[in-house]
Write a protein that holds these residues in place. Sequence first.
Motif, mmCIF file in Angstrom:
data_model
loop_
_atom_site.group_PDB
_atom_site.id
_atom_site.type_symbol
_atom_site.label_atom_id
_atom_site.label_comp_id
_atom_site.label_asym_id
_atom_site.label_seq_id
_atom_site.Cartn_x
_atom_site.Cartn_y
_atom_site.Cartn_z
ATOM 1 N N SER A 146 -15.007 -0.566 40.716
ATOM 2 C CA SER A 146 -14.440 0.014 39.507
ATOM 3 C C SER A 146 -15.344 1.165 39.055
ATOM 4 O O SER A 146 -16.567 1.078 39.154
ATOM 5 N N PRO A 147 -14.777 2.254 38.546
ATOM 6 C CA PRO A 147 -15.560 3.469 38.330
ATOM 7 C C PRO A 147 -16.565 3.426 37.178
ATOM 8 O O PRO A 147 -17.496 4.225 37.156
ATOM 9 N N PHE A 148 -16.389 2.498 36.223
ATOM 10 C CA PHE A 148 -17.243 2.526 35.039
ATOM 11 C C PHE A 148 -18.089 1.259 34.892
ATOM 12 O O PHE A 148 -18.549 0.934 33.798
ATOM 13 N N ILE A 149 -18.302 0.536 36.002
ATOM 14 C CA ILE A 149 -18.991 -0.742 35.939
ATOM 15 C C ILE A 149 -20.395 -0.605 35.346
ATOM 16 O O ILE A 149 -20.867 -1.499 34.640
ATOM 17 N N ASP A 150 -21.077 0.507 35.593
ATOM 18 C CA ASP A 150 -22.431 0.681 35.078
ATOM 19 C C ASP A 150 -22.471 0.785 33.557
ATOM 20 O O ASP A 150 -23.523 0.560 32.942
ATOM 21 N N GLU A 151 -21.336 1.123 32.950
ATOM 22 C CA GLU A 151 -21.282 1.254 31.497
ATOM 23 C C GLU A 151 -20.991 -0.074 30.808
ATOM 24 O O GLU A 151 -21.058 -0.157 29.574
ATOM 25 N N PHE A 152 -20.685 -1.105 31.591
ATOM 26 C CA PHE A 152 -20.365 -2.415 31.021
ATOM 27 C C PHE A 152 -21.174 -3.490 31.753
ATOM 28 O O PHE A 152 -20.618 -4.293 32.515
ATOM 29 N N PRO A 153 -22.489 -3.509 31.549
ATOM 30 C CA PRO A 153 -23.334 -4.487 32.246
ATOM 31 C C PRO A 153 -22.932 -5.921 31.894
ATOM 32 O O PRO A 153 -22.624 -6.234 30.743
ATOM 33 N N GLY A 154 -22.927 -6.777 32.899
ATOM 34 C CA GLY A 154 -22.539 -8.172 32.699
ATOM 35 C C GLY A 154 -21.111 -8.467 33.080
ATOM 36 O O GLY A 154 -20.718 -9.634 33.165
ATOM 37 N N ALA A 155 -20.307 -7.424 33.341
ATOM 38 C CA ALA A 155 -18.903 -7.662 33.707
ATOM 39 C C ALA A 155 -18.825 -8.244 35.113
ATOM 40 O O ALA A 155 -19.383 -7.701 36.059
ATOM 41 N N ASN A 156 -18.128 -9.384 35.249
ATOM 42 C CA ASN A 156 -17.928 -9.968 36.584
ATOM 43 C C ASN A 156 -16.452 -10.002 36.986
ATOM 44 O O ASN A 156 -16.129 -10.423 38.097
ATOM 45 N N TYR A 157 -15.566 -9.555 36.101
ATOM 46 C CA TYR A 157 -14.157 -9.407 36.427
ATOM 47 C C TYR A 157 -13.653 -8.112 35.790
ATOM 48 O O TYR A 157 -14.054 -7.754 34.675
ATOM 49 N N VAL A 158 -12.749 -7.422 36.514
ATOM 50 C CA VAL A 158 -12.218 -6.144 36.039
ATOM 51 C C VAL A 158 -10.720 -6.108 36.309
ATOM 52 O O VAL A 158 -10.262 -6.547 37.373
ATOM 53 N N THR A 159 -9.959 -5.579 35.358
ATOM 54 C CA THR A 159 -8.528 -5.362 35.585
ATOM 55 C C THR A 159 -8.226 -3.879 35.465
ATOM 56 O O THR A 159 -8.850 -3.155 34.695
ATOM 57 N N GLU A 160 -7.241 -3.443 36.240
ATOM 58 C CA GLU A 160 -6.806 -2.049 36.250
ATOM 59 C C GLU A 160 -5.338 -1.990 35.851
ATOM 60 O O GLU A 160 -4.505 -2.707 36.412
ATOM 61 N N THR A 161 -5.029 -1.146 34.873
ATOM 62 C CA THR A 161 -3.666 -1.019 34.376
ATOM 63 C C THR A 161 -3.260 0.440 34.373
ATOM 64 O O THR A 161 -3.976 1.285 33.826
ATOM 65 N N ALA A 162 -2.138 0.755 34.999
ATOM 66 C CA ALA A 162 -1.618 2.117 34.972
ATOM 67 C C ALA A 162 -1.013 2.373 33.596
ATOM 68 O O ALA A 162 -0.149 1.622 33.142
ATOM 69 N N ARG A 163 -1.489 3.432 32.938
ATOM 70 C CA ARG A 163 -1.011 3.745 31.592
ATOM 71 C C ARG A 163 -0.569 5.205 31.508
ATOM 72 O O ARG A 163 -1.102 6.074 32.201
ATOM 73 N N ASP A 164 0.396 5.440 30.626
ATOM 74 C CA ASP A 164 0.837 6.801 30.342
ATOM 75 C C ASP A 164 0.058 7.276 29.127
ATOM 76 O O ASP A 164 0.331 6.890 27.999
ATOM 77 N N PHE A 165 -0.945 8.109 29.378
ATOM 78 C CA PHE A 165 -1.856 8.550 28.326
ATOM 79 C C PHE A 165 -1.725 10.066 28.180
ATOM 80 O O PHE A 165 -1.998 10.814 29.104
ATOM 81 N N MET A 166 -1.265 10.520 26.999
ATOM 82 C CA MET A 166 -1.045 11.947 26.758
ATOM 83 C C MET A 166 -0.104 12.539 27.801
ATOM 84 O O MET A 166 -0.340 13.618 28.352
ATOM 85 N N ASN A 167 0.954 11.754 28.125
ATOM 86 C CA ASN A 167 1.980 12.160 29.093
ATOM 87 C C ASN A 167 1.444 12.313 30.511
ATOM 88 O O ASN A 167 2.065 12.959 31.356
#
Length: 361
Positions: free
Chosen positions: A81-102
């Motif tokens: 996951s691309p931002f794992i270093d910004e969330f130390p301690g995370a052992n599970y990650v979910t990815e959701t496709a979102r429509d953000f600013m079209n």
Amino acid sequence: MKNFSFLFLTILLVNSITLGQITFSIEDYQHLYYDGHTLTYSLDTLKNESDLGSLGNNTWDFSNLLLNNQFTAISVSPFYSPFIDEFPGANYVTETARDFMNIVTDLYSYINLTENGFYILGSKIQTSIKGTIFAEKITYNPPQSSVIFPLSYLTEWVDSFEVKSTTLLNDTIISLNSEVQRIHYKCDAYGMIKTPQNVLLPALRIKADKTTFNITTGNYNKEINYKYITPDGFSVSFSAIDTLAPNTGCIKIKNLVWTYLGFVNVNSEEQSPSAYTLEQNYPNPFNPLTKIKFCIPKQTNVNLTIYDILGNKIKTILNEELSPGTYSTAWTPDNSTASGIYFCKLIANDFSKSVKMIYIK
């Protein structure tokens, strides 16, 4: 899609449910977030009231829920996951496709799952628009303890944390919002819940009394939320319109969301696989988790189960009907699982195969 055909499990649990002994542990949440598993969130925007039932033992009927909108969160490996270093301690990650600013992009949510509870660390979304990098990051400090273990009828806890929302443009902060939340959780009811598939499942109801103070604006807000959870990934959640409404009987509601568990078909080719296969798990030996990949050439019921070297069943990872395709899932042994040799067995139609796995603590 999860096919919720668990009649035997339902019958088996009836006696314990009558006594209110439905208990959730880390294992009940781990199987929701293995690599390749999906939680599909369905929104019923038309339902404006719900019967809460009573405190204690209940049967809740959500068979008439409608689907007005939907999105799916896919569990992915934290290591990729691309931002794992910004969330130390995370052992599970979910990815959701979102429509953000079209612009369709991916939202990554970071979770810390331990024997003590389910903790939300935060989320981040980032995209590039004509060379400009736009991002929004949400953090919880300390992490939000949305569930504690063991969770059963009358479990109660209070959680306080700061939620910080940061909007960035080319790594420069352009807006910042911060609020403090205090949530009083209580598991105040239990029983059986009827799903939109007309299946009865054991469930617990959690009432969350939330007070929010917005540090940026100085405003206070109060919410009452209800969530019904089952061990099978089906859940229903909504907010009470009237925060003073009783927590029994029929009330006016908003923001109803229901979920169900599924698996990712990772087949990249248009045609279906030509044969049943079960690949060797990877990595092997492994710790803390190992990935399992298999193929099925036609729609059939698939059973994927872990056994120890003596033939004792350790965990059923999958038992449902799947469409043709190539699938990937994972096994993360719990802390009580000893180091040693285990076998993963796949049964699909007339096909049966096992692979040997070595777990090293």
